[in-house]
Scaffold this motif. Structure first.
Motif, PDB file in Angstrom:
ATOM      1  N   ARG A   9      47.114  32.387  34.272  1.00  0.00           N
ATOM      2  CA  ARG A   9      47.078  31.770  35.488  1.00  0.00           C
ATOM      3  C   ARG A   9      47.369  33.102  37.017  1.00  0.00           C
ATOM      4  NH1 ARG A   9      51.724  29.751  32.793  1.00  0.00           N
ATOM      5  NH2 ARG A   9      53.103  31.450  33.513  1.00  0.00           N
ATOM      6  N   ALA A  10      47.631  34.417  36.811  1.00  0.00           N
ATOM      7  CA  ALA A  10      47.492  34.906  37.937  1.00  0.00           C
ATOM      8  C   ALA A  10      46.495  35.083  38.331  1.00  0.00           C
ATOM      9  CB  ALA A  10      48.206  36.982  37.356  1.00  0.00           C
ATOM     10  N   ALA A  11      44.890  35.174  37.738  1.00  0.00           N
ATOM     11  CA  ALA A  11      43.632  35.828  37.706  1.00  0.00           C
ATOM     12  C   ALA A  11      42.692  33.853  38.181  1.00  0.00           C
ATOM     13  CB  ALA A  11      42.597  35.700  36.690  1.00  0.00           C
ATOM     14  N   ARG A  12      43.131  33.035  38.301  1.00  0.00           N
ATOM     15  CA  ARG A  12      42.954  31.803  38.656  1.00  0.00           C
ATOM     16  C   ARG A  12      43.767  31.358  40.083  1.00  0.00           C
ATOM     17  NH1 ARG A  12      47.117  27.033  37.330  1.00  0.00           N
ATOM     18  NH2 ARG A  12      47.785  28.625  38.468  1.00  0.00           N
ATOM     19  N   ASP A  13      45.141  31.911  40.242  1.00  0.00           N
ATOM     20  CA  ASP A  13      45.600  31.980  41.607  1.00  0.00           C
ATOM     21  C   ASP A  13      44.767  33.074  42.588  1.00  0.00           C
ATOM     22  OD1 ASP A  13      46.941  30.057  40.076  1.00  0.00           O
ATOM     23  OD2 ASP A  13      48.707  31.152  40.775  1.00  0.00           O
ATOM     24  N   LEU A  14      44.199  34.628  42.190  1.00  0.00           N
ATOM     25  CA  LEU A  14      43.928  35.482  42.762  1.00  0.00           C
ATOM     26  C   LEU A  14      42.318  35.463  43.332  1.00  0.00           C
ATOM     27  CD1 LEU A  14      46.185  37.213  42.000  1.00  0.00           C
ATOM     28  CD2 LEU A  14      45.126  39.083  41.598  1.00  0.00           C
ATOM     29  N   ASN A  15      41.604  34.677  42.157  1.00  0.00           N
ATOM     30  CA  ASN A  15      40.690  34.259  42.195  1.00  0.00           C
ATOM     31  C   ASN A  15      40.730  33.755  43.468  1.00  0.00           C
ATOM     32  OD1 ASN A  15      37.499  34.708  41.473  1.00  0.00           O
ATOM     33  ND2 ASN A  15      37.565  32.379  40.011  1.00  0.00           N
ATOM     34  N   ARG A  16      40.945  32.211  43.422  1.00  0.00           N
ATOM     35  CA  ARG A  16      41.128  31.019  44.268  1.00  0.00           C
ATOM     36  C   ARG A  16      40.698  31.990  45.978  1.00  0.00           C
ATOM     37  NH1 ARG A  16      45.416  26.667  42.132  1.00  0.00           N
ATOM     38  NH2 ARG A  16      43.929  25.831  40.706  1.00  0.00           N
ATOM     39  N   ALA A  17      41.629  32.959  46.251  1.00  0.00           N
ATOM     40  CA  ALA A  17      42.095  33.353  47.398  1.00  0.00           C
ATOM     41  C   ALA A  17      41.527  34.484  47.487  1.00  0.00           C
ATOM     42  CB  ALA A  17      44.232  34.294  47.406  1.00  0.00           C
ATOM     43  N   LEU A  18      40.443  35.104  46.229  1.00  0.00           N
ATOM     44  CA  LEU A  18      39.839  36.263  46.968  1.00  0.00           C
ATOM     45  C   LEU A  18      38.217  36.052  46.790  1.00  0.00           C
ATOM     46  CD1 LEU A  18      41.867  38.873  45.654  1.00  0.00           C
ATOM     47  CD2 LEU A  18      41.057  38.854  47.712  1.00  0.00           C
ATOM     48  N   HIS A  19      37.367  34.884  45.846  1.00  0.00           N
ATOM     49  CA  HIS A  19      36.550  34.686  45.206  1.00  0.00           C
ATOM     50  C   HIS A  19      35.351  34.659  47.146  1.00  0.00           C
ATOM     51  CE1 HIS A  19      32.657  33.814  43.212  1.00  0.00           C
ATOM     52  NE2 HIS A  19      32.679  32.556  43.778  1.00  0.00           N
ATOM     53  N   GLY A  20      34.421  35.776  47.122  1.00  0.00           N
ATOM     54  CA  GLY A  20      33.271  35.431  47.708  1.00  0.00           C
ATOM     55  C   GLY A  20      34.114  35.845  49.342  1.00  0.00           C
ATOM     56  N   LYS A  21      35.457  36.390  48.933  1.00  0.00           N
ATOM     57  CA  LYS A  21      35.769  36.834  50.665  1.00  0.00           C
ATOM     58  C   LYS A  21      35.664  37.979  51.127  1.00  0.00           C
ATOM     59  CE  LYS A  21      37.511  32.515  51.164  1.00  0.00           C
ATOM     60  NZ  LYS A  21      39.301  32.399  50.924  1.00  0.00           N
ATOM     61  N   GLU A  22      35.409  38.520  52.056  1.00  0.00           N
ATOM     62  CA  GLU A  22      35.417  39.860  52.294  1.00  0.00           C
ATOM     63  C   GLU A  22      37.434  40.576  52.186  1.00  0.00           C
ATOM     64  OE1 GLU A  22      34.617  42.376  56.432  1.00  0.00           O
ATOM     65  OE2 GLU A  22      32.337  41.236  56.008  1.00  0.00           O
ATOM     66  N   LEU A  23      37.130  42.153  52.071  1.00  0.00           N
ATOM     67  CA  LEU A  23      38.850  42.463  52.303  1.00  0.00           C
ATOM     68  C   LEU A  23      38.594  42.681  54.016  1.00  0.00           C
ATOM     69  CD1 LEU A  23      39.247  43.992  49.197  1.00  0.00           C
ATOM     70  CD2 LEU A  23      40.791  41.844  49.504  1.00  0.00           C
ATOM     71  N   THR A  24      39.700  42.455  54.324  1.00  0.00           N
ATOM     72  CA  THR A  24      40.567  42.475  55.906  1.00  0.00           C
ATOM     73  C   THR A  24      41.400  44.468  55.812  1.00  0.00           C
ATOM     74  OG1 THR A  24      41.793  41.221  56.359  1.00  0.00           O
ATOM     75  CG2 THR A  24      39.665  40.594  57.012  1.00  0.00           C
ATOM     76  N   ARG A  25      42.028  44.692  54.428  1.00  0.00           N
ATOM     77  CA  ARG A  25      42.778  46.116  54.314  1.00  0.00           C
ATOM     78  C   ARG A  25      42.976  45.602  52.557  1.00  0.00           C
ATOM     79  NH1 ARG A  25      49.392  45.709  54.540  1.00  0.00           N
ATOM     80  NH2 ARG A  25      49.371  47.511  54.048  1.00  0.00           N
ATOM     81  N   CYS A  26      42.784  46.696  52.574  1.00  0.00           N
ATOM     82  CA  CYS A  26      43.117  47.322  51.488  1.00  0.00           C
ATOM     83  C   CYS A  26      43.787  48.796  51.260  1.00  0.00           C
ATOM     84  CB  CYS A  26      41.709  47.794  49.735  1.00  0.00           C
ATOM     85  SG  CYS A  26      41.726  48.643  48.523  1.00  0.00           S
ATOM     86  N   ASP A  27      44.985  48.335  50.335  1.00  0.00           N
ATOM     87  CA  ASP A  27      45.860  49.638  50.520  1.00  0.00           C
ATOM     88  C   ASP A  27      46.800  49.672  48.774  1.00  0.00           C
ATOM     89  OD1 ASP A  27      47.978  51.000  50.667  1.00  0.00           O
ATOM     90  OD2 ASP A  27      49.116  49.977  51.933  1.00  0.00           O
ATOM     91  N   THR A  42      33.592  42.413  49.765  1.00  0.00           N
ATOM     92  CA  THR A  42      33.385  41.536  49.157  1.00  0.00           C
ATOM     93  C   THR A  42      33.829  41.551  47.713  1.00  0.00           C
ATOM     94  OG1 THR A  42      32.001  40.792  50.412  1.00  0.00           O
ATOM     95  CG2 THR A  42      32.671  39.063  48.767  1.00  0.00           C
ATOM     96  N   VAL A  43      35.144  40.078  47.454  1.00  0.00           N
ATOM     97  CA  VAL A  43      35.438  40.495  46.167  1.00  0.00           C
ATOM     98  C   VAL A  43      34.586  39.276  45.544  1.00  0.00           C
ATOM     99  CG1 VAL A  43      36.870  39.254  44.722  1.00  0.00           C
ATOM    100  CG2 VAL A  43      37.752  40.609  47.200  1.00  0.00           C
ATOM    101  N   ARG A  44      33.823  39.635  44.303  1.00  0.00           N
ATOM    102  CA  ARG A  44      32.714  38.839  43.755  1.00  0.00           C
ATOM    103  C   ARG A  44      33.825  37.633  42.707  1.00  0.00           C
ATOM    104  NH1 ARG A  44      29.774  39.444  38.865  1.00  0.00           N
ATOM    105  NH2 ARG A  44      30.534  41.588  38.507  1.00  0.00           N
ATOM    106  N   ASP A  45      34.501  38.098  42.739  1.00  0.00           N
ATOM    107  CA  ASP A  45      35.467  37.636  41.391  1.00  0.00           C
ATOM    108  C   ASP A  45      36.727  38.289  40.697  1.00  0.00           C
ATOM    109  OD1 ASP A  45      34.058  38.491  39.293  1.00  0.00           O
ATOM    110  OD2 ASP A  45      33.507  37.338  38.219  1.00  0.00           O
ATOM    111  N   VAL A  46      37.753  37.721  40.110  1.00  0.00           N
ATOM    112  CA  VAL A  46      39.014  38.027  39.976  1.00  0.00           C
ATOM    113  C   VAL A  46      39.177  37.561  38.085  1.00  0.00           C
ATOM    114  CG1 VAL A  46      41.077  38.564  39.645  1.00  0.00           C
ATOM    115  CG2 VAL A  46      39.772  37.974  41.898  1.00  0.00           C
ATOM    116  N   VAL A  47      39.044  37.841  36.441  1.00  0.00           N
ATOM    117  CA  VAL A  47      38.889  37.649  35.534  1.00  0.00           C
ATOM    118  C   VAL A  47      39.767  38.614  35.191  1.00  0.00           C
ATOM    119  CG1 VAL A  47      36.265  37.411  35.561  1.00  0.00           C
ATOM    120  CG2 VAL A  47      37.900  38.959  34.726  1.00  0.00           C
TER     121      VAL A  47
END
Length: 264
Positions: A9-27, A42-47
């Motif tokens: 479920r965590a991977a599913r939710d993170l992939n929905r939020a991050l897939h194909g998105k450019e990161l504006t912050r990384c801490d 850019t995040v390619r995917d979360v698995v």
């Protein structure tokens, strides 16, 4: 308690939020990787892989995490209030619209994607993976027929995704004492098939259910020392089982529904 369904479920939710998105912050708040900054990437995917989670940044790097006992990932609208204190955050990623926070992660590291197999390749077939293979899981379990089934099920090298709750509930549903040697389990293929079915059914739920009832009692024996076995009412035995002192985990079983083998 994080198990394979929680990580899925965590991977599913993170992939929905991050897939194909450019990161504006990384801490990344882990000393060894504190200087890593994927801002602008850019995040390619979360698995998910068993209990492991891989956030792949473009084609080169992966943020590899494991929840262990207390870890969790949250997704918030950007600027939203966190549900955990900031000092427990180990990784913060942001896009234009979302903030993703990993709290109390068991471990977090940055690895080249080319080394993912070195990191998680030792795991057995993933119960929730696209390449689930029941026959391979059975082969691995049967490779050590003298090992107690309660230990073999928890060994991620045999099949990936089972945690302590599922370990206890699977032994109960199979009518097997957790100390029964794998080679003496009456129907090992059924136990493996049931493990796959339970995780599949539960992967979309926030409440883990093995009894079929989400409204009353979701579990048969796990955590029921004060209430007794849900099937017969016998006092549930609470003990510990692990390969060594450092790996001891709480174990629950019903002595009536899961009698020990007669060794006389």
């Amino acid at each position: 308690m994080p198990e394979g369904d929680t990580v899925w479920r965590a991977a599913r939710d993170l992939n929905r939020a991050l897939h194909g998105k450019e990161l504006t912050r990384c801490d990344i708040r882990v000393p060894k990787f504190a200087t890593v900054d994927f801002t602008g990437r850019t995040v390619r995917d979360v698995v998910a892989r068993g209990k492991h989670l891989l956030i792949r940044v473009e084609e080169e790097w992966s943020i590899h995490s494991h929840l262990k006992m207390e870890g969790l990932w949250h997704v918030y609208p950007k600027g939203g209030k966190w549900r955990r204190p900031a000092f427990k955050a180990r990784c913060i990623l942001e896009t234009e619209t979302s903030t993703i926070v990993g709290f109390e992660l068991g471990f977090l590291r940055i690895i080249p994607q080319a080394e993912e197999d070195d990191a998680v390749g030792y795991l057995g077939p993933d119960l929730l993976g696209p390449d689930w293979n029941a026959e391979e899981a059975l082969r691995r379990l049967r490779a050590d027929p003298a090992r107690p089934v309660g230990l073999a099920l928890l060994d991620q090298r045999n099949l990936a995704g089972i945690g302590n709750v599922y370990r206890c509930e699977l032994c109960f549903l199979a009518g097997e004492h957790p100390l029964t040697p794998v080679g003496e389990v009456k129907n090992l293929p059924r136990m493996v098939e049931l493990a796959h079915r339970l995780l599949e059914v539960n992967k979309g739920r926030s409440t883990r259910v093995t009894t079929g009832s989400m409204l009353r009692d979701p579990l048969w024996v796990y955590g029921r020392t004060d209430r007794g076995c849900l099937r017969c009412g016998t006092r549930v035995v609470r003990s510990e089982l692990g390969d060594n002192e450092l790996e001891q985990r709480v174990l629950y079983h019903c002595p009536h529904c899961q009698p020990a083998r007669d060794t006389a």
